[in-house]
Design a protein around this motif. Structure first.
Motif, PDB file in Angstrom:
ATOM      1  N   LYS A  92     -13.158  -4.370  -1.511  1.00  0.00           N
ATOM      2  CA  LYS A  92     -13.646  -4.069  -0.156  1.00  0.00           C
ATOM      3  C   LYS A  92     -12.912  -4.908   0.879  1.00  0.00           C
ATOM      4  O   LYS A  92     -12.575  -4.415   1.955  1.00  0.00           O
ATOM      5  N   ALA A  93     -12.691  -6.169   0.553  1.00  0.00           N
ATOM      6  CA  ALA A  93     -11.991  -7.057   1.492  1.00  0.00           C
ATOM      7  C   ALA A  93     -10.572  -6.559   1.746  1.00  0.00           C
ATOM      8  O   ALA A  93     -10.090  -6.578   2.880  1.00  0.00           O
ATOM      9  N   ALA A  94      -9.894  -6.087   0.684  1.00  0.00           N
ATOM     10  CA  ALA A  94      -8.526  -5.577   0.848  1.00  0.00           C
ATOM     11  C   ALA A  94      -8.532  -4.307   1.689  1.00  0.00           C
ATOM     12  O   ALA A  94      -7.653  -4.108   2.535  1.00  0.00           O
ATOM     13  N   ILE A  95      -9.530  -3.466   1.467  1.00  0.00           N
ATOM     14  CA  ILE A  95      -9.621  -2.218   2.243  1.00  0.00           C
ATOM     15  C   ILE A  95      -9.864  -2.528   3.709  1.00  0.00           C
ATOM     16  O   ILE A  95      -9.219  -1.962   4.593  1.00  0.00           O
ATOM     17  N   ARG A  96     -10.787  -3.461   3.974  1.00  0.00           N
ATOM     18  CA  ARG A  96     -11.067  -3.834   5.375  1.00  0.00           C
ATOM     19  C   ARG A  96      -9.833  -4.456   6.031  1.00  0.00           C
ATOM     20  O   ARG A  96      -9.525  -4.184   7.181  1.00  0.00           O
ATOM     21  N   TRP A 115       0.848  -1.181   0.000  1.00  0.00           N
ATOM     22  CA  TRP A 115       0.000   0.000   0.000  1.00  0.00           C
ATOM     23  C   TRP A 115       0.889   1.237   0.000  1.00  0.00           C
ATOM     24  O   TRP A 115       1.828   1.338   0.785  1.00  0.00           O
ATOM     25  N   THR A 116       0.549   2.169  -0.849  1.00  0.00           N
ATOM     26  CA  THR A 116       1.331   3.406  -0.907  1.00  0.00           C
ATOM     27  C   THR A 116       0.890   4.347   0.199  1.00  0.00           C
ATOM     28  O   THR A 116      -0.156   4.158   0.826  1.00  0.00           O
ATOM     29  N   LEU A 117       1.676   5.384   0.410  1.00  0.00           N
ATOM     30  CA  LEU A 117       1.350   6.363   1.433  1.00  0.00           C
ATOM     31  C   LEU A 117       0.061   7.106   1.088  1.00  0.00           C
ATOM     32  O   LEU A 117      -0.765   7.386   1.963  1.00  0.00           O
ATOM     33  N   LYS A 118      -0.142   7.383  -0.213  1.00  0.00           N
ATOM     34  CA  LYS A 118      -1.375   8.066  -0.625  1.00  0.00           C
ATOM     35  C   LYS A 118      -2.599   7.184  -0.354  1.00  0.00           C
ATOM     36  O   LYS A 118      -3.637   7.679   0.090  1.00  0.00           O
ATOM     37  N   HIS A 137      -2.800   4.898   1.914  1.00  0.00           N
ATOM     38  CA  HIS A 137      -2.943   4.889   3.370  1.00  0.00           C
ATOM     39  C   HIS A 137      -3.692   6.126   3.844  1.00  0.00           C
ATOM     40  O   HIS A 137      -4.593   6.041   4.689  1.00  0.00           O
ATOM     41  N   GLU A 138      -3.344   7.286   3.308  1.00  0.00           N
ATOM     42  CA  GLU A 138      -4.011   8.538   3.690  1.00  0.00           C
ATOM     43  C   GLU A 138      -5.492   8.512   3.317  1.00  0.00           C
ATOM     44  O   GLU A 138      -6.333   8.991   4.071  1.00  0.00           O
ATOM     45  N   VAL A 139      -5.811   7.952   2.156  1.00  0.00           N
ATOM     46  CA  VAL A 139      -7.217   7.862   1.732  1.00  0.00           C
ATOM     47  C   VAL A 139      -7.998   6.969   2.698  1.00  0.00           C
ATOM     48  O   VAL A 139      -9.097   7.324   3.143  1.00  0.00           O
ATOM     49  N   VAL A 140      -7.438   5.828   3.037  1.00  0.00           N
ATOM     50  CA  VAL A 140      -8.136   4.900   3.931  1.00  0.00           C
ATOM     51  C   VAL A 140      -8.335   5.523   5.303  1.00  0.00           C
ATOM     52  O   VAL A 140      -9.432   5.478   5.863  1.00  0.00           O
ATOM     53  N   VAL A 141      -7.307   6.150   5.842  1.00  0.00           N
ATOM     54  CA  VAL A 141      -7.405   6.739   7.180  1.00  0.00           C
ATOM     55  C   VAL A 141      -8.379   7.923   7.194  1.00  0.00           C
ATOM     56  O   VAL A 141      -9.178   8.074   8.109  1.00  0.00           O
ATOM     57  N   SER A 142      -8.340   8.759   6.162  1.00  0.00           N
ATOM     58  CA  SER A 142      -9.174   9.958   6.178  1.00  0.00           C
ATOM     59  C   SER A 142     -10.650   9.670   5.931  1.00  0.00           C
ATOM     60  O   SER A 142     -11.508  10.375   6.440  1.00  0.00           O
ATOM     61  N   PHE A 143     -10.976   8.605   5.180  1.00  0.00           N
ATOM     62  CA  PHE A 143     -12.378   8.338   4.863  1.00  0.00           C
ATOM     63  C   PHE A 143     -12.959   7.144   5.607  1.00  0.00           C
ATOM     64  O   PHE A 143     -14.086   6.737   5.329  1.00  0.00           O
ATOM     65  N   TRP A 144     -12.201   6.568   6.514  1.00  0.00           N
ATOM     66  CA  TRP A 144     -12.705   5.416   7.256  1.00  0.00           C
ATOM     67  C   TRP A 144     -13.855   5.841   8.139  1.00  0.00           C
ATOM     68  O   TRP A 144     -13.800   6.912   8.723  1.00  0.00           O
ATOM     69  N   PRO A 145     -14.940   5.170   8.340  1.00  0.00           N
ATOM     70  CA  PRO A 145     -15.338   3.832   7.930  1.00  0.00           C
ATOM     71  C   PRO A 145     -16.197   3.800   6.670  1.00  0.00           C
ATOM     72  O   PRO A 145     -16.854   2.802   6.404  1.00  0.00           O
ATOM     73  N   ASP A 146     -16.214   4.852   5.879  1.00  0.00           N
ATOM     74  CA  ASP A 146     -17.018   4.901   4.653  1.00  0.00           C
ATOM     75  C   ASP A 146     -16.304   4.120   3.541  1.00  0.00           C
ATOM     76  O   ASP A 146     -15.589   4.687   2.717  1.00  0.00           O
ATOM     77  N   ILE A 147     -16.536   2.811   3.520  1.00  0.00           N
ATOM     78  CA  ILE A 147     -15.839   1.937   2.574  1.00  0.00           C
ATOM     79  C   ILE A 147     -16.240   2.257   1.138  1.00  0.00           C
ATOM     80  O   ILE A 147     -15.419   2.146   0.226  1.00  0.00           O
ATOM     81  N   GLU A 148     -17.483   2.671   0.940  1.00  0.00           N
ATOM     82  CA  GLU A 148     -17.941   2.998  -0.417  1.00  0.00           C
ATOM     83  C   GLU A 148     -17.119   4.151  -0.997  1.00  0.00           C
ATOM     84  O   GLU A 148     -16.708   4.118  -2.156  1.00  0.00           O
ATOM     85  N   GLU A 149     -16.876   5.179  -0.195  1.00  0.00           N
ATOM     86  CA  GLU A 149     -16.090   6.333  -0.645  1.00  0.00           C
ATOM     87  C   GLU A 149     -14.638   5.929  -0.899  1.00  0.00           C
ATOM     88  O   GLU A 149     -14.023   6.359  -1.874  1.00  0.00           O
ATOM     89  N   ILE A 150     -14.095   5.101  -0.017  1.00  0.00           N
ATOM     90  CA  ILE A 150     -12.712   4.640  -0.197  1.00  0.00           C
ATOM     91  C   ILE A 150     -12.605   3.821  -1.482  1.00  0.00           C
ATOM     92  O   ILE A 150     -11.650   3.979  -2.239  1.00  0.00           O
ATOM     93  N   GLU A 151     -13.607   3.000  -1.740  1.00  0.00           N
ATOM     94  CA  GLU A 151     -13.587   2.176  -2.947  1.00  0.00           C
ATOM     95  C   GLU A 151     -13.677   3.034  -4.211  1.00  0.00           C
ATOM     96  O   GLU A 151     -13.079   2.706  -5.231  1.00  0.00           O
ATOM     97  N   LYS A 152     -14.400   4.145  -4.144  1.00  0.00           N
ATOM     98  CA  LYS A 152     -14.463   5.060  -5.287  1.00  0.00           C
ATOM     99  C   LYS A 152     -13.101   5.690  -5.554  1.00  0.00           C
ATOM    100  O   LYS A 152     -12.698   5.868  -6.694  1.00  0.00           O
ATOM    101  N   ARG A 153     -12.409   6.035  -4.484  1.00  0.00           N
ATOM    102  CA  ARG A 153     -11.122   6.701  -4.624  1.00  0.00           C
ATOM    103  C   ARG A 153      -9.984   5.723  -4.932  1.00  0.00           C
ATOM    104  O   ARG A 153      -8.956   6.131  -5.472  1.00  0.00           O
ATOM    105  N   LEU A 154     -10.193   4.462  -4.551  1.00  0.00           N
ATOM    106  CA  LEU A 154      -9.196   3.423  -4.835  1.00  0.00           C
ATOM    107  C   LEU A 154      -9.886   2.285  -5.590  1.00  0.00           C
ATOM    108  O   LEU A 154     -10.130   1.209  -5.046  1.00  0.00           O
ATOM    109  N   PRO A 155     -10.197   2.487  -6.869  1.00  0.00           N
ATOM    110  CA  PRO A 155     -10.973   1.484  -7.608  1.00  0.00           C
ATOM    111  C   PRO A 155     -10.237   0.162  -7.826  1.00  0.00           C
ATOM    112  O   PRO A 155     -10.865  -0.851  -8.098  1.00  0.00           O
TER     113      PRO A 155
END
Length: 183
Positions: A49-53, A22-25, A27-45
């Motif tokens: 979902k399993a990888a994000i969780r 996982w890159t630093l960017k 990581h920042e997306v996951v931390v800043s938008f957690w727990p909204d997995i849908e938004e994280i998935e949009k930003r990291l297509p």
């Protein structure tokens, strides 16, 4: 080599490389938008979902645990006592329906018994009402009358045998009286 006569070797398979780092960017997306997995998935297509969780778990990002306050618990008890649906209670307390249901189970809170719904058949309605007043469930009444599920699953399209009605009146300490209307 044995067994290779007349066969060509199979074509080479493509090498699939998985980039699980996982890159630093990211990581920042996951931390800043957690727990909204849908938004994280949009930003990291390119991430599932399993990888994000899984990555969120490695970062110690977890769902926030709700601690019930005494005030919330008293509101829950009052609403259950008055028969308010769990969806409305959850909306009022700002929680999910599942959290309310789990707390009800944990606290052993149950809704009060409700009288049976009218069926449109005066005879069946009076039997079901009397059973409710005697604190006899429809299942217990069916077992006592040996009627299968006649009273439990009664509907206007089903007919009930008179012997079950006679047995139900005996079980519920009643008398079966027929009144004829004078014409």
């Amino acid at each position: 080599m044995h067994g290779m006569i007349g066969r060509e070797s199979s074509p080479p398979r493509p090498i699939v490389r998985r980039h699980s780092d996982w890159t630093l960017k990211e990581h920042e997306v996951v931390v800043s938008f957690w727990p909204d997995i849908e938004e994280i998935e949009k930003r990291l297509p390119h991430r599932t979902k399993a990888a994000i969780r899984g990555f969120a778990g490695k970062c110690n990002l977890r769902k926030q645990i709700h601690s019930w306050t005494d005030e919330q618990h008293s509101i829950l008890r009052q609403r259950v006592r008055h028969g308010v649906p769990t969806a409305e209670i959850a909306k009022e307390l700002g929680l999910t329906r599942l959290q309310v249901v789990n707390r009800m189970q944990y606290s052993r809170l149950t809704y009060p018994r409700r009288p049976p719904n009218p069926t449109g058949n005066e005879l069946i309605d009076s039997i079901r009402k009397r059973a409710f007043e005697c604190n006899v469930s429809m299942k217990e009444l069916d077992e006592a009358c040996k009627s299968g599920a006649q009273f439990r699953r009664y509907s206007a399209s089903r007919r009930i045998h008179i012997k079950h009605v006679v047995r139900a009146t005996k079980v519920l300490d009643g008398d079966l009286v027929i009144r004829w209307s004078d014409q």
